[in-house]
Scaffold this motif. Sequence first.
Motif, PDB file in Angstrom:
ATOM      1  N   PRO A 214      27.451  -6.946 -12.813  1.00 24.10           N
ATOM      2  CA  PRO A 214      28.016  -5.898 -13.442  1.00 24.10           C
ATOM      3  C   PRO A 214      28.802  -6.052 -14.220  1.00 24.10           C
ATOM      4  O   PRO A 214      28.665  -7.330 -15.212  1.00 24.10           O
ATOM      5  CB  PRO A 214      28.903  -5.225 -12.024  1.00 24.10           C
ATOM      6  N   ALA A 215      29.748  -4.660 -14.476  1.00 26.06           N
ATOM      7  CA  ALA A 215      30.484  -4.850 -15.460  1.00 26.06           C
ATOM      8  C   ALA A 215      31.794  -5.303 -16.396  1.00 26.06           C
ATOM      9  O   ALA A 215      32.280  -5.717 -16.891  1.00 26.06           O
ATOM     10  CB  ALA A 215      30.923  -2.922 -16.031  1.00 26.06           C
TER      11      ALA A 215
ATOM     12  N   ARG B  72      23.061   1.960 -18.908  1.00 26.70           N
ATOM     13  CA  ARG B  72      22.748   0.095 -19.292  1.00 26.70           C
ATOM     14  C   ARG B  72      21.298  -0.253 -19.311  1.00 26.70           C
ATOM     15  O   ARG B  72      21.125  -0.487 -20.328  1.00 26.70           O
ATOM     16  CB  ARG B  72      22.841  -0.631 -17.921  1.00 26.70           C
TER      17      ARG B  72
ATOM     18  N   ASP C 285      28.482   4.373 -20.552  1.00 19.78           N
ATOM     19  CA  ASP C 285      28.085   2.977 -20.006  1.00 19.78           C
ATOM     20  C   ASP C 285      26.390   4.012 -19.624  1.00 19.78           C
ATOM     21  O   ASP C 285      26.375   3.304 -18.104  1.00 19.78           O
ATOM     22  CB  ASP C 285      28.920   2.515 -19.126  1.00 19.78           C
TER      23      ASP C 285
ATOM     24  N   ARG D 148      19.569  -9.344  -9.483  1.00 21.65           N
ATOM     25  CA  ARG D 148      21.081  -8.328 -11.036  1.00 21.65           C
ATOM     26  C   ARG D 148      21.216  -8.545 -11.421  1.00 21.65           C
ATOM     27  O   ARG D 148      22.155  -9.718 -10.702  1.00 21.65           O
ATOM     28  CB  ARG D 148      21.676  -7.244  -9.564  1.00 21.65           C
TER      29      ARG D 148
ATOM     30  N   ASP E 219      28.281   6.819 -10.269  1.00 19.45           N
ATOM     31  CA  ASP E 219      27.528   5.754 -10.918  1.00 19.45           C
ATOM     32  C   ASP E 219      26.165   5.558  -9.982  1.00 19.45           C
ATOM     33  O   ASP E 219      25.801   5.884  -8.571  1.00 19.45           O
ATOM     34  CB  ASP E 219      28.789   4.636 -10.057  1.00 19.45           C
TER      35      ASP E 219
ATOM     36  N   GLY F 223      21.329   4.534 -15.864  1.00 14.48           N
ATOM     37  CA  GLY F 223      19.739   5.292 -17.323  1.00 14.48           C
ATOM     38  C   GLY F 223      19.217   6.053 -16.966  1.00 14.48           C
ATOM     39  O   GLY F 223      19.087   6.968 -16.200  1.00 14.48           O
TER      40      GLY F 223
ATOM     41  N   SER G  25      23.026  -3.284 -23.089  1.00 11.31           N
ATOM     42  CA  SER G  25      22.027  -2.852 -22.772  1.00 11.31           C
ATOM     43  C   SER G  25      19.986  -3.035 -22.500  1.00 11.31           C
ATOM     44  O   SER G  25      20.447  -3.575 -23.615  1.00 11.31           O
ATOM     45  CB  SER G  25      22.235  -1.501 -22.912  1.00 11.31           C
TER      46      SER G  25
ATOM     47  N   GLN H 173      18.112  -4.011 -13.144  1.00  9.02           N
ATOM     48  CA  GLN H 173      19.252  -4.340 -13.448  1.00  9.02           C
ATOM     49  C   GLN H 173      20.329  -4.273 -12.911  1.00  9.02           C
ATOM     50  O   GLN H 173      21.053  -4.171 -11.491  1.00  9.02           O
ATOM     51  CB  GLN H 173      19.282  -2.225 -14.122  1.00  9.02           C
ATOM     52  N   PRO H 174      21.625  -3.863 -13.816  1.00 10.59           N
ATOM     53  CA  PRO H 174      23.236  -4.536 -12.594  1.00 10.59           C
ATOM     54  C   PRO H 174      22.902  -2.578 -11.232  1.00 10.59           C
ATOM     55  O   PRO H 174      22.813  -2.157 -11.845  1.00 10.59           O
ATOM     56  CB  PRO H 174      24.197  -3.643 -13.284  1.00 10.59           C
TER      57      PRO H 174
ATOM     58  N   ALA I 168      24.445   0.430 -12.053  1.00 13.07           N
ATOM     59  CA  ALA I 168      24.058   0.727 -13.325  1.00 13.07           C
ATOM     60  C   ALA I 168      23.305   2.240 -13.025  1.00 13.07           C
ATOM     61  O   ALA I 168      22.442   2.874 -13.199  1.00 13.07           O
ATOM     62  CB  ALA I 168      22.863  -0.169 -13.970  1.00 13.07           C
TER      63      ALA I 168
END
Length: 624
Positions: free
Chosen positions: A545-546, A318, A316, A542, A298, A251, A346, A245-246, A249
């Motif tokens: 990112p956003a 993800r 946000d 990864r 974050d 979750g 997502s 994942q980013p 992120a």
Amino acid sequence: MPPPAEPARASVAPRPAPARFATAGDALRTVYGFDAFRGEQAAIIDQVVDGGDAVVLMPTGAGKSVCYQIPALVREGTGLVVSPLIALMHDQVDALRANGVRAEYLNSTQAPQERARVERAYVSGEIDLLYVAPERLNSPATVGLLARGSLSVIAIDEAHCVSQWGHDFRPDYLALGDLDERFPGVPRLALTATATPATHREIAERLRMPTARHFVASFDRPNIQYRIEPKVEPRKQLLAFLRSQPEGAAGIVYALSRKSVDQTAQYLRTQGLDALAYHAGLDAETRARHQARFLRDDGVIMVATIAFGMGIDKPDVRFVAHIDLPKSVEGYYQETGRAGRDGDPSVAWMAYGLGDVVQQRRMIDQSPGDRTYKMRLGQHLDAMLALCETVGCRRQNLLGYFGQDSGACGNCDTCLTPPETWDGLIPAQKLLSTIVRLQRERGQAFGAGHLVDILRGARTERISQQRHDELKTYGIGADLSEQDWRSVIRQLLARGILVAKGEYGTLAPGEPAGAVLSGEAPVPLRRDVLGRGGGGGGSRARRAPASASLDEADQPVFEALRTWRSEQAREQGVPAYIVFGDATLRALAEHRPRTSGDLSAIPGIGEKKREAYGEAVLAVIASS
């Protein structure tokens, strides 16, 4: 519950709050910073502003809250919002206040003097939106308070909680059907993101809204990619998924038990991930602290039971991961819907295995309730298993459950890598024959592990003691691996060809087994492939990112704005998205406004935020 006597109502003359805005469009632009409504928002708002009731089915992230917040700003009086969770109330009130809306809540976290202040403000007509829990509405004191003021609209959020057959039934919701008698002439909205056609009808019936206009938006969340893979080593599989994942992120990881939550969170922390636990066994202070970190920092991963998440406004998130099988499609849809509320890509990932099926069947058998209740639980589970075992599009199956037709999405694991199928008739017959022989010849029943050992010809102490190596079926399944046999058993359980019985999950033939044994019914099975959705293999690669959708030259501006946003949020003690969402930061980085007037063209910046943050935002952009 009858309303208070008329003298009590007349003791303080109601003073309705004057309408804040002449039109819904004015409210949208001024408060939220947007120029146009989405989907059916405008039609829903017009219905309520004109005094009509509405039942609204709209997926998470589609803007349900705007559908009742704006009518409360246009109609005279205070909007009453019935919300099931205190955390949701706090988040929504913080977000509304940041946009310049006079919002308050009444709940058990407040000191008496604070509740008294809110009550005085309500009676004086100084509140635009007031949030309360359904339990509080059953209090005569609360009903009496509301009768002393003036309501503009009543919104019942998470309205699926009224359904006694639903996955999240709350008895206090049943009493909300009396609201039309308590407050005649006040338009009502019932809103939910999760309802089958049957639940939809039940909402209208139980809340006594026979003349309500119904609005049903698409249940599709195209930004969410659904992935389900066979469970082998769930924590290692989860870790591999999380590392795909980013960077940074946030979750949610759902597990069925408190013990599993604690162990999984600890395991992820040992692997260098910022993971927190959340379940009802933790004290209230710890739960509140962990939730605050998840909302405000974050890269935090919340490992939780389903006690966490309903109404969480964090846009946000993800990814949402399940390491245990949800009990129903409704629950799965609601939980996965907490990902990607901002519309950005997502992932909903799940590891699902044979043990999940046996455990869920056992829980249904042991649950309190009559035969009808257990049958309904079984139907929920069957639908969930069908989603897991489908060889077709996951999204198509999911939407079909909610009565919505769709084509293949091209963005789920089965679309991206279509699964192979194989003829499972012979293995199914071998397994069923073994079960039947053990029952008829020896009066015995066993679980999956021992049956697989018999079929594969294992030399275990238990087989020797039971003399199961003398069975005619001993060793006839050596051509399949242990994992292959567990896949066969899982899929046969999902189809009812096998059933799990008793506390120990012993296996027995189901109703369709006769046709399988006689060779009259085909048994196509899907071939399991680990890491089908890209989450396996242990890769540390990864995703972007956003800021990745921005031009390279704009990315430093985005990151500078993000740092500034974090500082602002920390100073104010609120989640970062209450200051600005990522979409607004990207628009700022891309367009780089130079004046306060330029900020008006940026989506998500209303008058209040322009006044509060405009100069600081322009300074960050100018210096980046």
